[in-house]
Scaffold this active site. Sequence first.
Site, PDB file in Angstrom:
ATOM      1  N   SER A  64       0.834  -1.204   0.000  1.00 48.11           N
ATOM      2  CA  SER A  64       0.000   0.000   0.000  1.00 48.11           C
ATOM      3  C   SER A  64       0.867   1.253   0.000  1.00 48.11           C
ATOM      4  O   SER A  64       1.990   1.251   0.506  1.00 48.11           O
ATOM      5  CB  SER A  64      -0.907   0.036   1.233  1.00 48.11           C
ATOM      6  OG  SER A  64      -1.756  -1.072   1.276  1.00 48.11           O
TER       7      SER A  64
HETATM    8  N1  SAH Z   1      -1.101  -4.629   4.119  1.00 51.40           N
HETATM    9  C1  SAH Z   1      -0.377  -4.908   2.896  1.00 51.40           C
HETATM   10  C2  SAH Z   1      -1.187  -4.526   1.677  1.00 51.40           C
HETATM   11  C3  SAH Z   1      -1.175  -5.630   0.678  1.00 51.40           C
HETATM   12  S1  SAH Z   1      -2.340  -5.518  -0.630  1.00 51.40           S
HETATM   13  C4  SAH Z   1       0.983  -4.228   2.916  1.00 51.40           C
HETATM   14  O1  SAH Z   1       1.278  -3.484   3.856  1.00 51.40           O
HETATM   15  O2  SAH Z   1       1.784  -4.502   2.024  1.00 51.40           O
HETATM   16  C5  SAH Z   1      -3.688  -6.486  -0.011  1.00 51.40           C
HETATM   17  C6  SAH Z   1      -3.421  -7.937   0.291  1.00 51.40           C
HETATM   18  O3  SAH Z   1      -4.686  -8.522   0.675  1.00 51.40           O
HETATM   19  C7  SAH Z   1      -2.915  -8.785  -0.874  1.00 51.40           C
HETATM   20  O4  SAH Z   1      -1.705  -9.391  -0.512  1.00 51.40           O
HETATM   21  C8  SAH Z   1      -4.023  -9.821  -1.092  1.00 51.40           C
HETATM   22  O5  SAH Z   1      -3.543 -11.088  -1.482  1.00 51.40           O
HETATM   23  C9  SAH Z   1      -4.674  -9.875   0.280  1.00 51.40           C
HETATM   24  N2  SAH Z   1      -6.037 -10.392   0.321  1.00 51.40           N
HETATM   25  C10 SAH Z   1      -7.069 -10.181  -0.539  1.00 51.40           C
HETATM   26  N3  SAH Z   1      -8.157 -10.883  -0.163  1.00 51.40           N
HETATM   27  C11 SAH Z   1      -7.811 -11.552   0.988  1.00 51.40           C
HETATM   28  C12 SAH Z   1      -8.490 -12.461   1.848  1.00 51.40           C
HETATM   29  N4  SAH Z   1      -9.746 -12.882   1.627  1.00 51.40           N
HETATM   30  N5  SAH Z   1      -7.824 -12.952   2.918  1.00 51.40           N
HETATM   31  C13 SAH Z   1      -6.530 -12.577   3.165  1.00 51.40           C
HETATM   32  N6  SAH Z   1      -5.836 -11.732   2.388  1.00 51.40           N
HETATM   33  C14 SAH Z   1      -6.460 -11.232   1.302  1.00 51.40           C
END
Ligand code: SAH
Length: 215
Positions: A64
């Site tokens: 993010s």
């Molecule tokens: N908090 C992260 C942001 C990553 S983007 C950071 O600091 O880098 C969002 C993430 O949510 C992705 O890795 C995606 O695979 C995950 N995601 C999407 N749907 C999900 C679900 N149902 N359960 C767990 N993770 C999920």
Amino acid sequence: MLDTHRHRGLRHRLVTELEKKGIKDHRILEAFRDIPRHYFLDVAFADWAYKDVAFPIDADQTISQPYTVAIQTQLLDVKPGDNILEIGTGSGFQACVLSYLGCKVYTIERQKVLFEKTSNLLKRLGFGKIRTLFGDGYEGAPRFAPFDKIIVTAGATELPEKLFSQLRVGGYMVIPHGEGEVQKMLRITKGEGNTIIKEDFGDFRFVPFLKGIQL
Ligand code: SAH
């Protein structure tokens, strides 16, 4: 990977930018000053870590944007010792910020590749106290509930009931919500008798909150 003087300089610049954009909580700014964000990107892209933009990581996901991490953290209003559930571990950076602020962090990722890579990284960086879980975030982590706060870092088209039931009364869930490309950043407060208060903090763009797991 090394944390050089130059990286620290870039971090200071990023912190100044976040301050200008309205991040006031000193502890959050300190987390951005201290945590080497370039460790969360592939080495070739280290400099991108200190620009205020989202950036691709493995499995077609993103780390993010720094401002988004800062605002979501600020909206959670965390206190040291808070029990926090994060949905969407991704790079692990958001989880580290919460851990840095003294919270007990549980974080769920549905992409196996990211779960493994990030679990290892967090241990190597000294953030081994963060509990990483592989699974579908829609199910939450009932074993470790209730949570004081829940943060969702993927864009949800529906509000996840099960997660809400794992939140303590008086707790917050911060979740980007909406159909289509753009989501509204919502903070939902859980009141007595399953009442809720919804606050809207404007438009953001996230990768989708998907059901099930990806091996
Ligand atoms: N908090 C992260 C942001 C990553 S983007 C950071 O600091 O880098 C969002 C993430 O949510 C992705 O890795 C995606 O695979 C995950 N995601 C999407 N749907 C999900 C679900 N149902 N359960 C767990 N993770 C999920």
